[in-house]
Design a protein around this motif. Structure first.
Motif, PDB file in Angstrom:
ATOM      1  N   SER A   1       0.857  -1.188   0.000  1.00 33.44           N
ATOM      2  CA  SER A   1       0.000   0.000   0.000  1.00 33.44           C
ATOM      3  C   SER A   1       0.896   1.242   0.000  1.00 33.44           C
ATOM      4  O   SER A   1       2.100   1.154   0.248  1.00 33.44           O
ATOM      5  CB  SER A   1      -0.891   0.010   1.249  1.00 33.44           C
ATOM      6  N   ARG A   2       0.263   2.371  -0.234  1.00 34.16           N
ATOM      7  CA  ARG A   2       1.043   3.609  -0.261  1.00 34.16           C
ATOM      8  C   ARG A   2       1.596   3.962   1.120  1.00 34.16           C
ATOM      9  O   ARG A   2       2.641   4.595   1.226  1.00 34.16           O
ATOM     10  CB  ARG A   2       0.174   4.749  -0.804  1.00 34.16           C
TER      11      ARG A   2
ATOM     12  N   GLY B   1      -2.298   0.768  -6.619  1.00 35.03           N
ATOM     13  CA  GLY B   1      -3.372   1.728  -6.378  1.00 35.03           C
ATOM     14  C   GLY B   1      -3.405   2.860  -7.376  1.00 35.03           C
ATOM     15  O   GLY B   1      -2.718   2.823  -8.395  1.00 35.03           O
ATOM     16  N   GLN B   2      -4.195   3.852  -7.036  1.00 32.54           N
ATOM     17  CA  GLN B   2      -4.451   4.991  -7.928  1.00 32.54           C
ATOM     18  C   GLN B   2      -3.163   5.657  -8.396  1.00 32.54           C
ATOM     19  O   GLN B   2      -3.027   6.013  -9.559  1.00 32.54           O
ATOM     20  CB  GLN B   2      -5.302   6.006  -7.155  1.00 32.54           C
TER      21      GLN B   2
ATOM     22  N   GLY C   1      -0.201   4.200  -7.960  1.00 33.42           N
ATOM     23  CA  GLY C   1       0.795   3.141  -8.129  1.00 33.42           C
ATOM     24  C   GLY C   1       0.425   2.296  -9.319  1.00 33.42           C
ATOM     25  O   GLY C   1      -0.108   2.789 -10.307  1.00 33.42           O
TER      26      GLY C   1
ATOM     27  N   SER D   1      -6.068  -1.507   4.892  1.00 38.83           N
ATOM     28  CA  SER D   1      -7.434  -1.154   5.306  1.00 38.83           C
ATOM     29  C   SER D   1      -8.424  -1.214   4.149  1.00 38.83           C
ATOM     30  O   SER D   1      -9.583  -1.550   4.349  1.00 38.83           O
ATOM     31  CB  SER D   1      -7.445   0.246   5.925  1.00 38.83           C
TER      32      SER D   1
ATOM     33  N   GLN E   1      -8.313   4.554  -2.808  1.00 39.45           N
ATOM     34  CA  GLN E   1      -7.136   4.726  -3.691  1.00 39.45           C
ATOM     35  C   GLN E   1      -6.351   3.432  -3.839  1.00 39.45           C
ATOM     36  O   GLN E   1      -5.642   3.246  -4.818  1.00 39.45           O
ATOM     37  CB  GLN E   1      -6.215   5.822  -3.136  1.00 39.45           C
TER      38      GLN E   1
ATOM     39  N   ALA F   1     -12.957  -3.393   8.423  1.00 41.62           N
ATOM     40  CA  ALA F   1     -12.065  -2.762   7.435  1.00 41.62           C
ATOM     41  C   ALA F   1     -12.709  -2.822   6.045  1.00 41.62           C
ATOM     42  O   ALA F   1     -13.243  -3.864   5.642  1.00 41.62           O
ATOM     43  CB  ALA F   1     -10.704  -3.462   7.425  1.00 41.62           C
TER      44      ALA F   1
ATOM     45  N   ALA G   1      -2.085 -10.701  11.470  1.00 38.28           N
ATOM     46  CA  ALA G   1      -1.178 -11.120  10.386  1.00 38.28           C
ATOM     47  C   ALA G   1       0.078 -11.818  10.939  1.00 38.28           C
ATOM     48  O   ALA G   1       0.629 -12.706  10.284  1.00 38.28           O
ATOM     49  CB  ALA G   1      -0.760  -9.909   9.567  1.00 38.28           C
ATOM     50  N   PHE G   2       0.497 -11.413  12.133  1.00 41.11           N
ATOM     51  CA  PHE G   2       1.739 -11.984  12.669  1.00 41.11           C
ATOM     52  C   PHE G   2       1.570 -13.446  13.075  1.00 41.11           C
ATOM     53  O   PHE G   2       2.545 -14.179  13.180  1.00 41.11           O
ATOM     54  CB  PHE G   2       2.238 -11.135  13.851  1.00 41.11           C
TER      55      PHE G   2
HETATM   56  C1  LIG Z   1      -4.335  11.304  -3.946  1.00 43.40           C
HETATM   57  C2  LIG Z   1      -4.090  10.044  -3.170  1.00 43.40           C
HETATM   58  C3  LIG Z   1      -3.587   8.949  -3.845  1.00 43.40           C
HETATM   59  C4  LIG Z   1      -3.345   7.753  -3.152  1.00 43.40           C
HETATM   60  N1  LIG Z   1      -2.876   6.664  -3.845  1.00 43.40           N
HETATM   61  C5  LIG Z   1      -2.730   5.494  -3.184  1.00 43.40           C
HETATM   62  C6  LIG Z   1      -2.306   4.321  -3.873  1.00 43.40           C
HETATM   63  O1  LIG Z   1      -1.989   4.344  -5.060  1.00 43.40           O
HETATM   64  N2  LIG Z   1      -2.218   3.175  -3.176  1.00 43.40           N
HETATM   65  C7  LIG Z   1      -2.529   3.083  -1.836  1.00 43.40           C
HETATM   66  O2  LIG Z   1      -2.416   1.990  -1.267  1.00 43.40           O
HETATM   67  N3  LIG Z   1      -2.921   4.172  -1.177  1.00 43.40           N
HETATM   68  C8  LIG Z   1      -3.019   5.373  -1.801  1.00 43.40           C
HETATM   69  N4  LIG Z   1      -3.393   6.477  -1.097  1.00 43.40           N
HETATM   70  C9  LIG Z   1      -3.451   6.384   0.381  1.00 43.40           C
HETATM   71  C10 LIG Z   1      -4.734   5.756   0.906  1.00 43.40           C
HETATM   72  O3  LIG Z   1      -5.721   6.755   1.032  1.00 43.40           O
HETATM   73  C11 LIG Z   1      -4.465   5.082   2.271  1.00 43.40           C
HETATM   74  O4  LIG Z   1      -3.961   6.067   3.158  1.00 43.40           O
HETATM   75  C12 LIG Z   1      -3.512   3.928   2.217  1.00 43.40           C
HETATM   76  O5  LIG Z   1      -3.911   3.012   1.221  1.00 43.40           O
HETATM   77  C13 LIG Z   1      -3.517   3.212   3.580  1.00 43.40           C
HETATM   78  O6  LIG Z   1      -2.572   2.185   3.571  1.00 43.40           O
HETATM   79  P1  LIG Z   1      -2.777   0.933   4.521  1.00 43.40           P
HETATM   80  O7  LIG Z   1      -4.080   0.285   4.237  1.00 43.40           O
HETATM   81  O8  LIG Z   1      -1.550   0.110   4.446  1.00 43.40           O
HETATM   82  O9  LIG Z   1      -2.755   1.600   5.973  1.00 43.40           O
HETATM   83  P2  LIG Z   1      -3.938   1.833   7.033  1.00 43.40           P
HETATM   84  O10 LIG Z   1      -5.094   2.540   6.431  1.00 43.40           O
HETATM   85  O11 LIG Z   1      -3.311   2.436   8.224  1.00 43.40           O
HETATM   86  O12 LIG Z   1      -4.450   0.364   7.365  1.00 43.40           O
HETATM   87  C14 LIG Z   1      -3.709  -0.577   8.089  1.00 43.40           C
HETATM   88  C15 LIG Z   1      -4.617  -1.764   8.295  1.00 43.40           C
HETATM   89  O13 LIG Z   1      -3.893  -2.789   8.970  1.00 43.40           O
HETATM   90  C16 LIG Z   1      -4.778  -3.438   9.877  1.00 43.40           C
HETATM   91  N5  LIG Z   1      -3.939  -4.093  10.879  1.00 43.40           N
HETATM   92  C17 LIG Z   1      -3.295  -3.521  11.948  1.00 43.40           C
HETATM   93  N6  LIG Z   1      -2.610  -4.461  12.626  1.00 43.40           N
HETATM   94  C18 LIG Z   1      -2.823  -5.637  11.988  1.00 43.40           C
HETATM   95  C19 LIG Z   1      -2.369  -6.966  12.233  1.00 43.40           C
HETATM   96  N7  LIG Z   1      -1.562  -7.271  13.237  1.00 43.40           N
HETATM   97  N8  LIG Z   1      -2.789  -7.935  11.378  1.00 43.40           N
HETATM   98  C20 LIG Z   1      -3.622  -7.655  10.336  1.00 43.40           C
HETATM   99  N9  LIG Z   1      -4.077  -6.396  10.068  1.00 43.40           N
HETATM  100  C21 LIG Z   1      -3.663  -5.413  10.888  1.00 43.40           C
HETATM  101  C22 LIG Z   1      -5.639  -2.323  10.415  1.00 43.40           C
HETATM  102  O14 LIG Z   1      -6.861  -2.828  10.931  1.00 43.40           O
HETATM  103  C23 LIG Z   1      -5.844  -1.458   9.177  1.00 43.40           C
HETATM  104  O15 LIG Z   1      -7.023  -1.831   8.494  1.00 43.40           O
HETATM  105  C24 LIG Z   1      -3.626   7.674  -1.767  1.00 43.40           C
HETATM  106  C25 LIG Z   1      -4.144   8.797  -1.100  1.00 43.40           C
HETATM  107  C26 LIG Z   1      -4.376   9.960  -1.788  1.00 43.40           C
HETATM  108  C27 LIG Z   1      -4.945  11.142  -1.057  1.00 43.40           C
END
Ligand SMILES: Cc1cc2nc3c(=O)[nH]c(=O)nc-3n(C[C@H](O)[C@H](O)[C@H](O)COP(=O)(O)OP(=O)(O)OC[C@H]3O[C@@H](n4cnc5c(N)ncnc54)[C@H](O)[C@@H]3O)c2cc1C
Length: 324
Positions: free
Chosen positions: A234-235, A250-251, A253, A267, A271, A291, A305-306
């Motif tokens: 993810s980003r 993603g968007q 990527g 999550s 995007q 989620a 996940a761990f």
């Molecule tokens: C203009 C713009 C473009 C974007 N482009 C992209 C893009 O191309 N790709 C992209 O990915 N994002 C993009 N984003 C960002 C996007 O909005 C999110 O912020 C991002 O995807 C969140 O990454 P994440 O899901 O890894 O993190 P988080 O949203 O923080 O999610 C982490 C997840 O992990 C879970 N978790 C925590 N601990 C554990 C565990 N031990 N085991 C299992 N699960 C656990 C949580 O419940 C949570 O759901 C963009 C945002 C904007 C504004």
């Protein structure tokens, strides 16, 4: 009789999945009695494999360590084959090179063009209808490509693989057209490990911020390795510098549509979803049952996940009978 030219390439001595999708699509488009003529860019070994993918005839543009035809040269060669064969359509595989080639072939061959196509119909001699996802996959656009010549690239993994044939088509060497070949002036791996390229992989395992730190990301890489999958992220992961931007899905990527996408600790922000939700089967692993990723997942595991990743990797290695 309808003739369709298919174009595929491989940087390895084996055929990636998208290379075999083009022949299935072309065979259906050519109809019974039609011909499918291949143009393959790559090694002799991969060309021999492509010759068994259901083409009637194969033109081979050799790619070696010292001779790397540029996309302009490939497009020129394809246009010549299209003209010689009086082809109705050229179908290019859904790789990043394929998308680049479509425009160049359209210019060199004076054809109408569409990229990222998920459906093709030939309702008449005058038109080809193609469907393709737009607005990050939230809508489907239907385009009618008019004229006697059409070139399309496929969306990767959107079509069934062409049936391989016991008999191999004759391979005709294709001379590299005049022009300047690509000069490789540097090469730095994107950090995706030794697995398949993200955009071409049949299976992708992606990790998100739920992995907590870059040191834990090896759990994603080990699961990917056990499955022969590409690693994505993810980003949140790439912005934090845990893994290179080239792995971002993603968007902003890469857009991927593998047969199987496993999202771990992601999550499911919109995007991220727009870059992976056209995957055939989606599996999500997340501690939070609410989620958003679970809304697009075919299978969900609510859990840590761990604990899940080491157990899953061990089980897959055991089932596959190897150290993965
Ligand atoms: C203009 C713009 C473009 C974007 N482009 C992209 C893009 O191309 N790709 C992209 O990915 N994002 C993009 N984003 C960002 C996007 O909005 C999110 O912020 C991002 O995807 C969140 O990454 P994440 O899901 O890894 O993190 P988080 O949203 O923080 O999610 C982490 C997840 O992990 C879970 N978790 C925590 N601990 C554990 C565990 N031990 N085991 C299992 N699960 C656990 C949580 O419940 C949570 O759901 C963009 C945002 C904007 C504004």
């Amino acid at each position: 009789m309808t003739t369709v030219v298919v174009v595929a390439d491989s940087r390895a001595d084996t055929l990636p999945g998208p290379a075999r999708e083009v022949t299935g699509v072309a065979r259906a488009a050519a109809g019974s009695g039609g011909r499918v003529v291949g143009v393959f860019v790559g090694s002799a070994a991969a060309a021999a494999e492509f010759a068994q993918s259901g083409v009637d005839e194969l033109h081979h543009l050799a790619r070696t360590e010292s001779v790397v035809p540029s996309n302009a040269q490939i497009a020129e060669a394809v246009a010549r084959v299209g003209t010689e064969q009086k082809a109705r359509m050229v179908v290019v595989n859904g790789t990043s090179r394929g998308r680049d080639l479509v425009g160049r072939i359209a210019v060199a061959w004076d054809a109408a063009a569409a990229t990222n196509v998920t459906k093709i119909d030939l309702p008449s001699d005058e038109a080809v209808r193609a469907s393709r996802p737009v607005f990050g996959g939230r809508a489907t656009q239907e385009v009618e490509l008019l004229g006697p010549r059409v070139v399309v690239s496929l969306k990767g993994h959107a079509f069934a693989l062409g049936a391989s044939s016991n008999s191999a088509a004759a391979i005709v060497p294709l001379p590299v057209p005049e022009g300047t070949p690509d000069q490789v002036v540097g090469f730095s791996p994107s950090g995706g490990g030794s697995g398949p390229e993200l955009g071409e992989a049949t299976i992708v395992v992606s990790g998100g911020r739920g992995l907590k730190s870059p040191e834990n990301f090896h759990l994603i890489e080990e699961l990917a390795q056990s499955l022969g999958a590409a690693v994505g992220a993810s980003r949140a992961v790439t912005d934090a510098g845990w893994r290179p931007t080239a792995l971002q899905v993603g968007q902003t990527g890469k857009s991927v549509s593998p047969q199987l996408y496993i999202a771990v600790g992601i999550s499911g922000a919109i995007q991220h979803l727009v870059g992976m939700m056209s995957s055939r089967v989606i599996v999500a692993i997340n501690v939070d049952a609410q989620a958003p990723i679970f809304r697009v997942a075919d299978y969900g595991i609510v859990g840590d996940a761990f604990k899940i990743l080491p157990a899953l990797t061990a089980q897959i290695r055991k089932t596959r009978g190897s150290a993965g």
